[in-house]
Structures are given as structure tokens and as C-alpha cells.
Design a protein around this motif. Structure first.
Motif, mmCIF file in Angstrom:
data_model
loop_
_atom_site.group_PDB
_atom_site.id
_atom_site.type_symbol
_atom_site.label_atom_id
_atom_site.label_comp_id
_atom_site.label_asym_id
_atom_site.label_seq_id
_atom_site.Cartn_x
_atom_site.Cartn_y
_atom_site.Cartn_z
ATOM 1 N N ILE A 90 0.578 139.426 0.042
ATOM 2 C CA ILE A 90 0.240 140.653 0.764
ATOM 3 C C ILE A 90 1.003 141.806 0.126
ATOM 4 N N ASN A 91 0.315 142.917 -0.137
ATOM 5 C CA ASN A 91 0.895 144.052 -0.873
ATOM 6 C C ASN A 91 1.544 143.596 -2.183
ATOM 7 N N PRO A 92 0.908 142.745 -2.964
ATOM 8 C CA PRO A 92 1.558 142.267 -4.187
ATOM 9 C C PRO A 92 1.757 143.398 -5.195
ATOM 10 N N GLN A 93 2.832 143.283 -5.952
ATOM 11 C CA GLN A 93 3.104 144.215 -7.051
ATOM 12 C C GLN A 93 3.521 143.398 -8.250
ATOM 13 N N ILE A 94 2.927 143.689 -9.397
ATOM 14 C CA ILE A 94 3.380 143.048 -10.636
ATOM 15 C C ILE A 94 4.569 143.856 -11.131
ATOM 16 N N ILE A 95 5.765 143.267 -11.049
ATOM 17 C CA ILE A 95 6.969 144.049 -11.382
ATOM 18 C C ILE A 95 7.454 143.784 -12.804
ATOM 19 N N ASN A 96 6.860 142.780 -13.461
ATOM 20 C CA ASN A 96 7.236 142.527 -14.855
ATOM 21 C C ASN A 96 6.109 141.765 -15.547
ATOM 22 N N VAL A 97 5.800 142.114 -16.782
ATOM 23 C CA VAL A 97 4.819 141.347 -17.560
ATOM 24 C C VAL A 97 5.404 141.020 -18.923
ATOM 25 N N SER A 98 5.013 139.877 -19.474
ATOM 26 C CA SER A 98 5.476 139.498 -20.810
ATOM 27 C C SER A 98 4.740 140.327 -21.856
ATOM 28 N N GLU A 99 5.373 140.506 -23.001
ATOM 29 C CA GLU A 99 4.697 141.185 -24.103
ATOM 30 C C GLU A 99 3.635 140.269 -24.699
ATOM 31 N N GLU A 100 3.977 138.994 -24.737
ATOM 32 C CA GLU A 100 3.074 137.987 -25.296
ATOM 33 C C GLU A 100 1.821 137.874 -24.419
ATOM 34 N N THR A 101 0.669 137.708 -25.055
ATOM 35 C CA THR A 101 -0.584 137.562 -24.297
ATOM 36 C C THR A 101 -1.249 136.231 -24.647
ATOM 37 N N ASN A 102 -2.215 135.853 -23.845
ATOM 38 C CA ASN A 102 -3.050 134.702 -24.182
ATOM 39 C C ASN A 102 -4.493 134.971 -23.731
ATOM 40 N N TRP A 103 -5.363 133.984 -24.031
ATOM 41 C CA TRP A 103 -6.797 134.150 -23.786
ATOM 42 C C TRP A 103 -7.314 132.966 -22.987
ATOM 43 N N THR A 104 -8.270 133.224 -22.127
ATOM 44 C CA THR A 104 -8.924 132.111 -21.440
ATOM 45 C C THR A 104 -10.302 132.538 -20.939
ATOM 46 N N TRP A 105 -11.107 131.534 -20.575
ATOM 47 C CA TRP A 105 -12.410 131.804 -19.975
ATOM 48 C C TRP A 105 -12.227 132.087 -18.490
ATOM 49 N N GLU A 106 -12.530 133.305 -18.072
ATOM 50 C CA GLU A 106 -12.446 133.650 -16.660
ATOM 51 C C GLU A 106 -13.831 133.682 -16.042
ATOM 52 N N GLY A 107 -13.865 133.381 -14.754
ATOM 53 C CA GLY A 107 -15.067 133.557 -13.968
ATOM 54 C C GLY A 107 -14.662 134.211 -12.671
ATOM 55 N N CYS A 108 -15.639 134.563 -11.846
ATOM 56 C CA CYS A 108 -15.329 135.269 -10.600
ATOM 57 C C CYS A 108 -16.445 135.026 -9.598
ATOM 58 N N LEU A 109 -16.067 134.762 -8.345
ATOM 59 C CA LEU A 109 -17.085 134.532 -7.312
ATOM 60 C C LEU A 109 -17.965 135.766 -7.112
ATOM 61 N N SER A 110 -17.433 136.944 -7.472
ATOM 62 C CA SER A 110 -18.207 138.181 -7.322
ATOM 63 C C SER A 110 -19.027 138.513 -8.568
ATOM 64 N N VAL A 111 -18.869 137.692 -9.613
ATOM 65 C CA VAL A 111 -19.639 137.881 -10.855
ATOM 66 C C VAL A 111 -20.284 136.535 -11.183
ATOM 67 N N PRO A 112 -21.173 136.058 -10.308
ATOM 68 C CA PRO A 112 -21.693 134.695 -10.468
ATOM 69 C C PRO A 112 -22.508 134.530 -11.751
ATOM 70 N N GLY A 113 -22.442 133.325 -12.315
ATOM 71 C CA GLY A 113 -23.275 133.034 -13.485
ATOM 72 C C GLY A 113 -22.729 133.526 -14.800
ATOM 73 N N MET A 114 -21.524 134.109 -14.793
ATOM 74 C CA MET A 114 -20.959 134.654 -16.033
ATOM 75 C C MET A 114 -19.552 134.137 -16.272
ATOM 76 N N ARG A 115 -19.188 134.087 -17.544
ATOM 77 C CA ARG A 115 -17.821 133.777 -17.950
ATOM 78 C C ARG A 115 -17.429 134.736 -19.048
ATOM 79 N N GLY A 116 -16.153 135.092 -19.071
ATOM 80 C CA GLY A 116 -15.682 136.013 -20.103
ATOM 81 C C GLY A 116 -14.391 135.536 -20.728
ATOM 82 N N TRP A 117 -14.247 135.777 -22.014
ATOM 83 C CA TRP A 117 -13.037 135.417 -22.778
ATOM 84 C C TRP A 117 -12.092 136.607 -22.686
#
Ligand code: ZN
Length: 203
Positions: A90-117
Motif C-alpha cells: 500500500i502506497n509503495p515507493q521504489i526507493i532504490n534501483v540497481s544500475e544493472e538491468t535484465n530482460w524478460t517476457w512480461e504479460g498483463c491481465l489488462s493486455v490479454p493475448g500479448m507478451r513483451g520483451w
């Protein structure tokens, strides 16, 4: 604040609520019967939809609340994902992020039928409140960090296709069920060889 119906529809991309930045809630609100009812509805909606996370605006609740959790029952959309205990933020805040990144296949219940890298930071630190109004802070890495960032985006009105700059990195969900049939190195070598729920350090 509106009391949610017991079985709200999951809103689909195009609905204005999904493009809005949501408001913070007060500790008093968290303790109200209506808020607690809505939290229960949210958890039920997430599990009924076999989602691994859900953000309040996806069910028409206009607040900064998200839920995340992967168990035996709901990991079908991401079979290779690690288990994550169910939790509300509740009321989340991202207070720190790594410089390093990565990649994955995401999907979303609000974007049915699609996946994105999609590329995002490998690790984050999240601060916010739990369902009892208790302050909490937690460090996430790997797939859990990914899910948290995806849900957090919803609270700012952002959907995963907005994070993709190359149309080749957006595919039908049907295609991702048959990655072994894709052309060699399409759309990238890592995208072709990374299964749902796994991460790749490179594009
Ligand atoms: Zn989503």
C-alpha cells in the motif's frame, strides 16, 4: 472511496483508469471495513485470473495498492517463475534501483493475448505499508523485483507495451507457447531462448 463489487471485471488497455496516476491512501483508510473488503476482493480477483500480481486500478479501485504472489495454483502464466509469498503493498515507493538491468517476457491481465520483451532494473528496494497499516521495506532481486516493478507501473498509469521501443519485441501470447518454432535468433537470441518466468542479462 467506493466499495468494490465481489467480482469486478479486470479492465483492459484502453480504459482511462489504466492510464491514470493513482492517489495515496491514509492509515485510517487502511483500517476501514471498506478498504479491508476491497483488499479481499483484490486477492480473489488476482487468483481467479491466475495472475501473479494485480494493481488496484486494474479492478477499478483508484488507489495506490498492489498485490503480488506466486503459488502452485497460479503459476501457469509463468511456469518457470519462483514462488513468491502473497503480499499487499500500500502506497509503495521504489526507493532504490540497481544500475544493472535484465530482460524478460512480461504479460498483463489488462493486455490479454500479448507478451513483451521488457528491460528493467535487476533489483529494487520497496517501501510502503502492509494491510495492517504497518510500514515495511524490502529488497527484491530477480523475478520478484520484476513483478513488483510491473505492478508499481500500473499505479502511475503505465502498461508494459509503453516500455517497448521495438515492435519486434511485442508478440502474441500464442507465439510464446511455441518459441522452439521461431526463426533462429528472432527477435533476439536471448528473447528466443528465455522462457516465461526466466530472466536474461542481455537483450
Ligand atoms: Zn499488469
Amino acid at each position: 472511496m467506493a466499495k468494490l463489487p465481489d467480482n469486478p471485471d479486470v479492465l483492459i488497455m484502453g480504459h482511462p483508469l489504466l492510464f491514470q496516476s493513482q492517489r495515496q491512501v491514509t492509515i485510517d483508510e487502511i483500517h476501514s471495513d471498506e478498504f479491508q473488503h476491497n483488499l479481499k476482493v483484490m486477492k480473489q480477483s488476482q487468483f481467479d485470473s491466475i495472475g501473479i500480481g494485480l494493481a488496484a486500478p486494474q479492478i477499478g479501485w483508484e488507489v495506490r495498492v498492489m498485490s503480488v504472489g506466486i503459488s502452485k495454483e497460479n503459476h501457469a502464466r509463468y511456469p518457470k517463475a519462483p514462488y513468491i509469498p502473497f503480499c499487499y503493498w500500500i502506497n509503495p515507493q521504489i526507493i532504490n534501483v540497481s544500475e544493472e538491468t535484465n530482460w524478460t517476457w512480461e504479460g498483463c491481465l489488462s493486455v490479454p493475448g500479448m507478451r513483451g520483451w521488457v528491460e528493467r532494473p535487476v533489483a529494487i528496494t520497496l517501501a510502503g505499508y502492509d494491510e495492517h497499516g504497518q510500514r515495511k521495506e524490502e529488497h527484491f532481486e530477480g523475478f520478484p523485483a520484476r513483478v513488483m516493478q510491473h505492478e508499481y507501473d500500473h499505479l502511475n498509469g503505465d502498461l508494459f507495451p509503453m516500455r517497448i521501443d521495438d515492435k519486434n519485441l511485442l508478440v502474441p501470447h500464442e507465439a510464446i507457447l511455441h518459441q522452439e518454432q521461431w526463426a533462429e535468433s528472432w527477435p533476439t537470441e536471448n528473447a528466443r531462448n528465455t522462457e516465461r518466468g526466466q530472466l536474461s542479462s542481455d537483450r
